[in-house]
Design a protein around this motif. Structure first.
Motif, PDB file in Angstrom:
ATOM      1  N   LEU A  72      -6.693  -6.893  11.051  1.00  0.00           N
ATOM      2  CA  LEU A  72      -5.790  -5.966  10.376  1.00  0.00           C
ATOM      3  C   LEU A  72      -5.618  -6.326   8.905  1.00  0.00           C
ATOM      4  O   LEU A  72      -5.581  -5.444   8.029  1.00  0.00           O
ATOM      5  CB  LEU A  72      -4.431  -5.964  11.079  1.00  0.00           C
ATOM      6  N   ILE A  73      -5.519  -7.613   8.620  1.00  0.00           N
ATOM      7  CA  ILE A  73      -5.409  -8.052   7.226  1.00  0.00           C
ATOM      8  C   ILE A  73      -6.665  -7.674   6.452  1.00  0.00           C
ATOM      9  O   ILE A  73      -6.592  -7.186   5.310  1.00  0.00           O
ATOM     10  CB  ILE A  73      -5.156  -9.571   7.174  1.00  0.00           C
ATOM     11  N   ILE A  74      -7.819  -7.866   7.069  1.00  0.00           N
ATOM     12  CA  ILE A  74      -9.072  -7.501   6.406  1.00  0.00           C
ATOM     13  C   ILE A  74      -9.130  -5.994   6.178  1.00  0.00           C
ATOM     14  O   ILE A  74      -9.534  -5.531   5.094  1.00  0.00           O
ATOM     15  CB  ILE A  74     -10.276  -7.977   7.246  1.00  0.00           C
ATOM     16  N   PHE A  75      -8.710  -5.203   7.170  1.00  0.00           N
ATOM     17  CA  PHE A  75      -8.751  -3.747   7.016  1.00  0.00           C
ATOM     18  C   PHE A  75      -7.781  -3.280   5.932  1.00  0.00           C
ATOM     19  O   PHE A  75      -8.101  -2.379   5.140  1.00  0.00           O
ATOM     20  CB  PHE A  75      -8.430  -3.067   8.345  1.00  0.00           C
ATOM     21  N   LEU A  76      -6.581  -3.848   5.887  1.00  0.00           N
ATOM     22  CA  LEU A  76      -5.628  -3.462   4.850  1.00  0.00           C
ATOM     23  C   LEU A  76      -6.109  -3.919   3.475  1.00  0.00           C
ATOM     24  O   LEU A  76      -5.883  -3.236   2.468  1.00  0.00           O
ATOM     25  CB  LEU A  76      -4.254  -4.044   5.160  1.00  0.00           C
ATOM     26  N   GLY A  77      -6.791  -5.068   3.412  1.00  0.00           N
ATOM     27  CA  GLY A  77      -7.417  -5.477   2.154  1.00  0.00           C
ATOM     28  C   GLY A  77      -8.500  -4.500   1.733  1.00  0.00           C
ATOM     29  O   GLY A  77      -8.645  -4.174   0.541  1.00  0.00           O
ATOM     30  N   LEU A  78      -9.259  -4.000   2.716  1.00  0.00           N
ATOM     31  CA  LEU A  78     -10.270  -2.981   2.439  1.00  0.00           C
ATOM     32  C   LEU A  78      -9.615  -1.700   1.924  1.00  0.00           C
ATOM     33  O   LEU A  78     -10.097  -1.080   0.965  1.00  0.00           O
ATOM     34  CB  LEU A  78     -11.059  -2.703   3.720  1.00  0.00           C
ATOM     35  N   THR A  79      -8.504  -1.301   2.552  1.00  0.00           N
ATOM     36  CA  THR A  79      -7.790  -0.095   2.120  1.00  0.00           C
ATOM     37  C   THR A  79      -7.266  -0.249   0.699  1.00  0.00           C
ATOM     38  O   THR A  79      -7.366   0.679  -0.118  1.00  0.00           O
ATOM     39  CB  THR A  79      -6.627   0.192   3.081  1.00  0.00           C
ATOM     40  N   SER A 124      -8.444  -2.206  -1.655  1.00  0.00           N
ATOM     41  CA  SER A 124      -9.586  -2.207  -2.577  1.00  0.00           C
ATOM     42  C   SER A 124     -10.129  -0.792  -2.775  1.00  0.00           C
ATOM     43  O   SER A 124     -10.499  -0.402  -3.888  1.00  0.00           O
ATOM     44  CB  SER A 124     -10.689  -3.131  -2.053  1.00  0.00           C
ATOM     45  N   ALA A 125     -10.194  -0.008  -1.691  1.00  0.00           N
ATOM     46  CA  ALA A 125     -10.639   1.381  -1.812  1.00  0.00           C
ATOM     47  C   ALA A 125      -9.664   2.197  -2.644  1.00  0.00           C
ATOM     48  O   ALA A 125     -10.074   3.069  -3.436  1.00  0.00           O
ATOM     49  CB  ALA A 125     -10.783   1.994  -0.420  1.00  0.00           C
ATOM     50  N   LEU A 126      -8.381   1.905  -2.505  1.00  0.00           N
ATOM     51  CA  LEU A 126      -7.362   2.591  -3.308  1.00  0.00           C
ATOM     52  C   LEU A 126      -7.512   2.249  -4.791  1.00  0.00           C
ATOM     53  O   LEU A 126      -7.426   3.141  -5.659  1.00  0.00           O
ATOM     54  CB  LEU A 126      -5.973   2.201  -2.803  1.00  0.00           C
ATOM     55  N   LYS A 127      -7.759   0.985  -5.090  1.00  0.00           N
ATOM     56  CA  LYS A 127      -7.961   0.569  -6.480  1.00  0.00           C
ATOM     57  C   LYS A 127      -9.260   1.154  -7.034  1.00  0.00           C
ATOM     58  O   LYS A 127      -9.337   1.510  -8.221  1.00  0.00           O
ATOM     59  CB  LYS A 127      -7.983  -0.952  -6.570  1.00  0.00           C
ATOM     60  N   PHE A 128     -10.278   1.268  -6.185  1.00  0.00           N
ATOM     61  CA  PHE A 128     -11.533   1.889  -6.614  1.00  0.00           C
ATOM     62  C   PHE A 128     -11.303   3.350  -6.990  1.00  0.00           C
ATOM     63  O   PHE A 128     -11.768   3.830  -8.027  1.00  0.00           O
ATOM     64  CB  PHE A 128     -12.568   1.792  -5.491  1.00  0.00           C
ATOM     65  N   GLU A 129     -10.574   4.063  -6.128  1.00  0.00           N
ATOM     66  CA  GLU A 129     -10.293   5.471  -6.399  1.00  0.00           C
ATOM     67  C   GLU A 129      -9.466   5.623  -7.668  1.00  0.00           C
ATOM     68  O   GLU A 129      -9.707   6.532  -8.477  1.00  0.00           O
ATOM     69  CB  GLU A 129      -9.546   6.067  -5.193  1.00  0.00           C
ATOM     70  N   GLU A 130      -8.509   4.734  -7.864  1.00  0.00           N
ATOM     71  CA  GLU A 130      -7.657   4.775  -9.054  1.00  0.00           C
ATOM     72  C   GLU A 130      -8.465   4.520 -10.323  1.00  0.00           C
ATOM     73  O   GLU A 130      -8.278   5.198 -11.345  1.00  0.00           O
ATOM     74  CB  GLU A 130      -6.540   3.741  -8.914  1.00  0.00           C
ATOM     75  N   SER A 131      -9.388   3.562 -10.255  1.00  0.00           N
ATOM     76  CA  SER A 131     -10.197   3.242 -11.444  1.00  0.00           C
ATOM     77  C   SER A 131     -11.114   4.386 -11.821  1.00  0.00           C
ATOM     78  O   SER A 131     -11.479   4.537 -12.997  1.00  0.00           O
ATOM     79  CB  SER A 131     -11.019   1.976 -11.186  1.00  0.00           C
ATOM     80  N   MET A 157      -7.155   9.066   0.020  1.00  0.00           N
ATOM     81  CA  MET A 157      -6.978   7.994   1.000  1.00  0.00           C
ATOM     82  C   MET A 157      -6.751   8.559   2.400  1.00  0.00           C
ATOM     83  O   MET A 157      -7.102   7.932   3.393  1.00  0.00           O
ATOM     84  CB  MET A 157      -5.818   7.089   0.597  1.00  0.00           C
ATOM     85  N   ARG A 158      -6.180   9.757   2.465  1.00  0.00           N
ATOM     86  CA  ARG A 158      -6.057  10.404   3.764  1.00  0.00           C
ATOM     87  C   ARG A 158      -7.440  10.762   4.308  1.00  0.00           C
ATOM     88  O   ARG A 158      -7.689  10.620   5.505  1.00  0.00           O
ATOM     89  CB  ARG A 158      -5.186  11.654   3.663  1.00  0.00           C
ATOM     90  N   TYR A 159      -8.346  11.202   3.427  1.00  0.00           N
ATOM     91  CA  TYR A 159      -9.715  11.472   3.856  1.00  0.00           C
ATOM     92  C   TYR A 159     -10.383  10.198   4.364  1.00  0.00           C
ATOM     93  O   TYR A 159     -11.088  10.210   5.381  1.00  0.00           O
ATOM     94  CB  TYR A 159     -10.536  12.059   2.705  1.00  0.00           C
ATOM     95  N   PHE A 160     -10.140   9.092   3.652  1.00  0.00           N
ATOM     96  CA  PHE A 160     -10.703   7.806   4.082  1.00  0.00           C
ATOM     97  C   PHE A 160     -10.160   7.411   5.453  1.00  0.00           C
ATOM     98  O   PHE A 160     -10.905   6.964   6.340  1.00  0.00           O
ATOM     99  CB  PHE A 160     -10.376   6.728   3.054  1.00  0.00           C
ATOM    100  N   LEU A 161      -8.856   7.608   5.646  1.00  0.00           N
ATOM    101  CA  LEU A 161      -8.236   7.286   6.929  1.00  0.00           C
ATOM    102  C   LEU A 161      -8.824   8.140   8.051  1.00  0.00           C
ATOM    103  O   LEU A 161      -9.129   7.634   9.138  1.00  0.00           O
ATOM    104  CB  LEU A 161      -6.720   7.486   6.834  1.00  0.00           C
ATOM    105  N   ILE A 200       0.834  -1.202   0.000  1.00  0.00           N
ATOM    106  CA  ILE A 200       0.000   0.000   0.000  1.00  0.00           C
ATOM    107  C   ILE A 200       0.868   1.252   0.000  1.00  0.00           C
ATOM    108  O   ILE A 200       0.598   2.228  -0.728  1.00  0.00           O
ATOM    109  CB  ILE A 200      -0.947  -0.004   1.215  1.00  0.00           C
ATOM    110  N   ALA A 201       1.940   1.247   0.803  1.00  0.00           N
ATOM    111  CA  ALA A 201       2.829   2.413   0.854  1.00  0.00           C
ATOM    112  C   ALA A 201       3.522   2.630  -0.481  1.00  0.00           C
ATOM    113  O   ALA A 201       3.681   3.776  -0.930  1.00  0.00           O
ATOM    114  CB  ALA A 201       3.857   2.225   1.968  1.00  0.00           C
ATOM    115  N   ARG A 202       3.940   1.561  -1.139  1.00  0.00           N
ATOM    116  CA  ARG A 202       4.590   1.699  -2.445  1.00  0.00           C
ATOM    117  C   ARG A 202       3.605   2.198  -3.494  1.00  0.00           C
ATOM    118  O   ARG A 202       3.972   2.982  -4.384  1.00  0.00           O
ATOM    119  CB  ARG A 202       5.191   0.363  -2.878  1.00  0.00           C
ATOM    120  N   LYS A 203       2.352   1.764  -3.382  1.00  0.00           N
ATOM    121  CA  LYS A 203       1.329   2.217  -4.326  1.00  0.00           C
ATOM    122  C   LYS A 203       1.029   3.705  -4.140  1.00  0.00           C
ATOM    123  O   LYS A 203       0.858   4.445  -5.116  1.00  0.00           O
ATOM    124  CB  LYS A 203       0.060   1.391  -4.103  1.00  0.00           C
TER     125      LYS A 203
END
Length: 608
Positions: free
Chosen positions: A207-214, A216-223, A384-388, A170-173
């Motif tokens: 935590l794994i589920i939350f990072l997976g959610l993050t 997916s939300a990042l990919k949604f925003e990118e799309s 993503m900062r707004y999401f956080l 996520i950080a690299r993305k």
């Protein structure tokens, strides 16, 4: 055939370099885990971990979603539901409405993590008997480590490594390779996350589920920012995010509140189909959680069982664990909104004074809070900062309202610590702010840059460093938990007999016996269970009760309090006339009361 020189060249400059780096990283991480397990890791110390583990064992043994840890509140819900479903006004209550003579359904835990642990127990050789023979599990013949506790902790440490990997991706993305490596290092060196992994709680899986959610939300925003948007791509990621929030809620109920910031995020940044994307995510979330809520309604008449009353616990209406220990709870004052307003204010004060400043137990959280003032050029980073921030605001309120006595007994390591879920993202934004500062530093020599980065990482990871240094921690979590005693008293009881204790989760997990939580008084509620539901044939009291404050918890607690009972039995050496148990046995960890001298029969069998 390749020559030796080709192999050397590949090792020095080609793919071999990546393999070598990967091997070195794996070895260093393995050494860290080994050192932590030998020096710091302890047996379970929270009722939630033992409760979930005993539930998972029942599932793995084919006993269904049933529990050996019986809450009086759970008995009340089952009886109340049975009475409500009885349409015959002349009929009496069902003979076993409390479900004590048969398998008692669990009404406290969502299903995902127990099911995962049940699968683990099927795959690995769990040995539930206390081992005092092998050197690793014992210390000079005395109990030292409990093998199932250790295996579950080891499994969660593996999940922690998955968290580190997801943090890196996520950080690299969002940023670059440098922020990604530093963020992953901060997560790996976070002592609080290691404590959670060793605790046996579901936090690592969540935590794994939350990072997976993050992600997916990042990919949604990118799309949504693609030059030629694809209608199906954002829709797919919206669906995935809704499913992940549902799975998170089925891992820990409070996680379900994140559907609110998720829907807002999808609506704000969903483009032309924003409303459809938000609706799809919410519908997917509802579909995932509906079967379990229906199950709870069928069994208890409530959507979340005993867990749904967490908001009442910790208030002036129900301080400490009084509600869960109540066989006849009084909800008359629970409808007053001011009760929850006071609870919210009281707990918000602690969150803003302490929890926010040490989010994740690292200095990086301070950089994250300061970095909120930065203006990022990247739309993805800003969004993503707004999401956080929306997740942070939601979890602050949920954590404040959901705080119970669990958080009082274990202030940091408990399932009610929801802010820890944001630690990886906080580290990512904190690391990015650090590099922003670093770019503005006028270093006299360029080669000092790696040393500055290393010094910052070491400063953030100092709690972990100090935890690994001497003295070595004792893995036995006594007081109040001493597994050999729990297994010993369980050996005196038959499988279908009922025990009562102030640590019923420990008796259920270590002793594998049905155990009801110590009732609020030593007379009315006790006799209501003993006389009308199922005989209580043993009571196990530990320092949880025996080390209570004399004046406030014994002298002033009422004539029928357990404190008064202990004074009468322990000091005056006499049982109340109508008390069903008349034999006592002093143990290392406390006092065991029984209907007859069961330990004598056990000692006679051993002598023969």
């Amino acid at each position: 055939m390749r020559s030796l020189q080709d192999w050397i060249h590949k090792l020095e400059e080609g793919a071999g370099v990546r393999y070598l780096k990967f091997t070195v990283i794996v070895l260093l991480v393995a050494m860290l885990a080994l050192l932590y397990n030998f020096r710091v890791c302890r047996n379970f110390n929270t009722q939630e971990a033992m409760d979930t583990a005993q539930l998972a064992r029942n599932i793995s043994e084919g006993k269904g979603y049933t529990t050996l840890f019986i809450r009086p509140l759970s008995i009340y819900l089952l009886q109340n539901h049975a009475d409500a479903g009885n349409t015959n006004l002349l009929a009496v209550t069902a003979p076993d409405a409390a479900r004590l003579k048969t398998a008692h359904p669990d009404l406290a835990n969502p299903p995902v993590y127990p099911l995962v642990l049940a699968g683990l127990m099927k795959a690995l050789p769990f040995h539930f008997a206390v081992n005092t023979q092998s050197s690793f599990w014992s210390n000079n013949g005395a109990f030292w480590r409990y093998q199932p506790d250790f295996l579950i902790a080891l499994f969660n440490e593996i999940l922690l490594l998955v968290v580190v990997t997801l943090t890196f991706l996520i950080a690299r993305k969002l940023f670059d390779q440098h922020v990604a490596w530093l963020s992953a290092l901060l997560v790996l060196g976070c002592e609080m996350l290691w404590k959670f992994s060793a605790s046996g709680l579901s936090t690592m899986l969540l935590l794994i589920i939350f990072l997976g959610l993050t992600w997916s939300a990042l990919k949604f925003e990118e799309s949504g920012r693609e030059p030629q948007p694809n209608f199906n791509r954002p829709l797919t990621f919206a669906l995935i995010t809704g499913v992940l929030v549902g799975l998170g809620m089925l891992t820990r109920y409070a996680f379900g509140w994140l559907i609110i910031p998720l829907v807002v995020f999808l609506f704000l940044f969903g483009g032309q189909k924003r409303s459809l994307n938000a609706v799809i995510a919410f519908v997917a979330f509802a579909i995932v959680i509906s079967p379990w809520i229906i199950r709870n309604f069928v069994v208890s008449g409530t959507p979340f069982g005993t867990a749904g009353f967490a908001i009442v616990e910790g208030t002036v209406v129900s301080p400490e664990f009084q509600l869960e220990r109540s066989l006849h709870p009084d909800f008359s004052n629970s409808l007053m909104p001011v009760v929850y307003f006071y609870k919210l204010l009281a707990n918000l004060r602690g969150i803003f004074q302490n929890d926010l400043l040490k989010l994740g137990g690292s200095w990086a959280s301070i950089l994250f809070l300061a970095g909120l003032l930065l203006s990022f050029r990247s739309a993805a980073i800003r969004r993503m900062r707004y999401f956080l921030l929306m997740c942070l605001a939601t979890l602050i309120v949920v954590q404040a309202l959901g705080r119970t006595q669990l958080a009082e007994e274990s202030p940091d390591i408990n399932s009610e610590n929801l802010l820890i879920l944001l630690a990886p993202l906080v580290f990512i934004y904190g690391a990015s702010f650090f590099f922003t500062f670093l770019e503005q530093m006028q270093l006299p020599m360029a080669f000092l840059r790696p040393f500055v980065i290393g010094a910052f990482a070491l400063l953030c990871c100092l709690p972990m460093v100090f935890a690994l240094l001497p003295p070595k921690k004792v893995p036995v979590t006594f007081p109040p938990y001493y597994p050999p005693d729990a297994q010993q008293i369980s050996g005196w009881m038959k499988e279908n007999e009922l025990t009562m204790s102030d640590v019923p989760w420990a008796v259920a997990w270590y002793g594998n016996r049905q155990c009801v939580w110590l009732t609020r008084d030593a007379h009315d509620d006790l006799f209501a269970i003993n006389d009308y539901m199922k005989p209580v044939q043993g009571i196990y009291l530990t320092p949880v009760t025996m080390d209570g404050k004399f004046f406030s918890e014994m002298a002033r607690a009422g004539q029928n309090s357990w404190g008064r009972f202990l004074v009468q039995v322990g000091i005056q050496n006499q049982f109340p006339k109508d008390f069903p148990l008349h034999s006592a046995k002093v143990l290392v960890s406390g006092l065991f009361l029984a209907d007859w001298d069961r330990w004598k029969l056990s000692s006679n069998n051993q002598s023969q």
